[in-house]
Design a protein around this motif. Structure first.
Motif, mmCIF file in Angstrom:
data_model
loop_
_atom_site.group_PDB
_atom_site.id
_atom_site.type_symbol
_atom_site.label_atom_id
_atom_site.label_comp_id
_atom_site.label_asym_id
_atom_site.label_seq_id
_atom_site.Cartn_x
_atom_site.Cartn_y
_atom_site.Cartn_z
ATOM 1 N N SER A 1 2.311 -2.625 3.432
ATOM 2 C CA SER A 1 1.596 -2.087 2.280
ATOM 3 C C SER A 1 1.039 -3.200 1.404
ATOM 4 C CB SER A 1 2.540 -1.216 1.447
ATOM 5 O OG SER A 1 1.931 -0.837 0.225
ATOM 6 N N TRP B 1 -0.786 -6.071 3.380
ATOM 7 C CA TRP B 1 -0.097 -7.147 2.686
ATOM 8 C C TRP B 1 -0.701 -8.514 2.998
ATOM 9 C CZ3 TRP B 1 2.215 -8.159 -1.438
ATOM 10 C CH2 TRP B 1 3.024 -9.291 -1.581
ATOM 11 N N HIS C 1 11.767 -2.331 -3.378
ATOM 12 C CA HIS C 1 11.832 -1.032 -2.697
ATOM 13 C C HIS C 1 13.244 -0.764 -2.176
ATOM 14 C CE1 HIS C 1 10.258 2.232 -0.045
ATOM 15 N NE2 HIS C 1 11.285 1.859 0.705
ATOM 16 N N CYS D 1 0.935 -2.888 -1.722
ATOM 17 C CA CYS D 1 1.752 -2.787 -2.956
ATOM 18 C C CYS D 1 0.861 -2.837 -4.196
ATOM 19 C CB CYS D 1 2.805 -3.883 -3.012
ATOM 20 S SG CYS D 1 3.967 -3.861 -1.614
ATOM 21 N N SER E 1 6.012 1.262 -2.868
ATOM 22 C CA SER E 1 5.567 0.529 -1.684
ATOM 23 C C SER E 1 6.555 -0.545 -1.247
ATOM 24 C CB SER E 1 4.209 -0.116 -1.951
ATOM 25 O OG SER E 1 3.252 0.868 -2.260
ATOM 26 N N ASN E 2 6.376 -0.985 -0.008
ATOM 27 C CA ASN E 2 7.232 -2.001 0.594
ATOM 28 C C ASN E 2 6.342 -2.985 1.351
ATOM 29 O OD1 ASN E 2 9.005 -3.529 2.133
ATOM 30 N ND2 ASN E 2 10.266 -1.795 2.767
ATOM 31 N N LYS F 1 7.908 7.035 -0.153
ATOM 32 C CA LYS F 1 6.509 6.613 0.028
ATOM 33 C C LYS F 1 5.820 6.304 -1.295
ATOM 34 C CE LYS F 1 4.919 11.410 0.087
ATOM 35 N NZ LYS F 1 4.456 12.517 0.950
#
Length: 277
Positions: A176, A233, A151, A178, A170-171, A167
């Protein structure tokens, strides 16, 4: 959802392997391709076209699969179905091709800047895989999640990119799951699959994380593979750890089993359910 979900022990998780392996075999078949956005990676012959078309397909994989397929097809048509050539030769005047395009929160301005960033990647790195590999190496050196580096470095290539576009990629350091990025890597990394293409080899399939969406997470919680109640995550890490107990060389294959259980008419057999959700 109950706050305190039951979680199976490692030994109990391992006992699920025959059942989940059977579901992988049932779902991971060539006829899966035509009803899934992965079809756009199969639609091209050249590796770079496959990787770029697949990235857009995975990035837009949000909502009903038939709608996603229709929107991705529309977008690639605007590129004359020549993603590598179109992106490499893209100029701001070509952005008018995206006028009127919309999918969920994706708008023409987002598609313009995603295209500009991918163009910079192709010009600076030579290929999309080489960019991914650079991110992978950097993530290892910094001991940070791959998707945080991806990202960060992706958007650093075009500093004028509007914040609204961030947005769409994802990060992991922003909590997130992801899901769409790891869906893309599942398509591009897994080997010897009837569906996934194994086009990139900068990382091993054993390092893939589960593409966690609400349906996969729901089945995982019912089975006691996942105790966390948020689809973030940390949930991805927890579920992937559970699936590693079943196949440490290829944990992401169980995405097929959990997806299949989610859409099956009869659902998950009661004898396997330890959390009623």
């Amino acid at each position: 959802m109950p706050k305190n979900l039951k979680k199976r022990s490692q030994e109990e998780i391992k006992k699920l392997k025959p059942f989940l392996d059977e579901w992988v075999e049932r779902i991971e078949k060539p006829d899966y391709i035509d009803s899934d956005p992965v079809l756009f990676m199969h639609a091209f012959n050249k590796k770079e076209d496959r990787l770029l078309a697949g990235f857009f397909a995975a990035t837009m994989a949000w909502g009903r699969r038939d709608v996603v397929i229709r929107k991705v097809r529309d977008f690639l048509n605007r590129m004359d179905n020549r993603p590598t050539d179109f992106i490499t030769n893209f100029s701001d005047r070509d952005a008018k091709r995206f006028d009127g395009f919309k999918h969920r929160t994706f708008k023409p301005v987002d598609m313009k800047w995603l295209t500009k960033i991918l163009q910079t990647i192709l010009l600076d790195y030579g290929s999309f895989e080489d960019f991914w590999e650079a991110c992978y190496q950097k993530a290892g050196q910094q001991e940070r999640p791959l998707m945080a580096i991806f990202h960060e470095d992706f958007f650093a290539l075009q500093p004028d990119t509007p914040r609204r576009t961030f947005k769409h990629v994802s990060n992991a350091e922003k909590k997130s799951s992801c899901k769409r990025l790891y869906l893309y890597l599942r398509w591009a990394i897994r080997q010897n699959s009837a569906v996934d293409l194994g086009l990139m080899n900068f990382m091993s399939p054993s390092e893939l994380m589960i593409p966690l969406d609400v349906h996969v997470a729901r089945q995982a919680r019912k089975l006691g593979l996942l105790g966390r109640t948020y689809n973030d995550w940390w949930a991805v890490q927890e579920l992937t750890e559970s699936l590693n107990l079943l196949d440490p060389k290829d944990p992401a294959k169980y995405d097929y089993a959990l997806f299949g259980l989610g859409v099956a008419e009869n659902g998950l057999p009661e004898k396997f359910v330890i959390n009623s959700i």
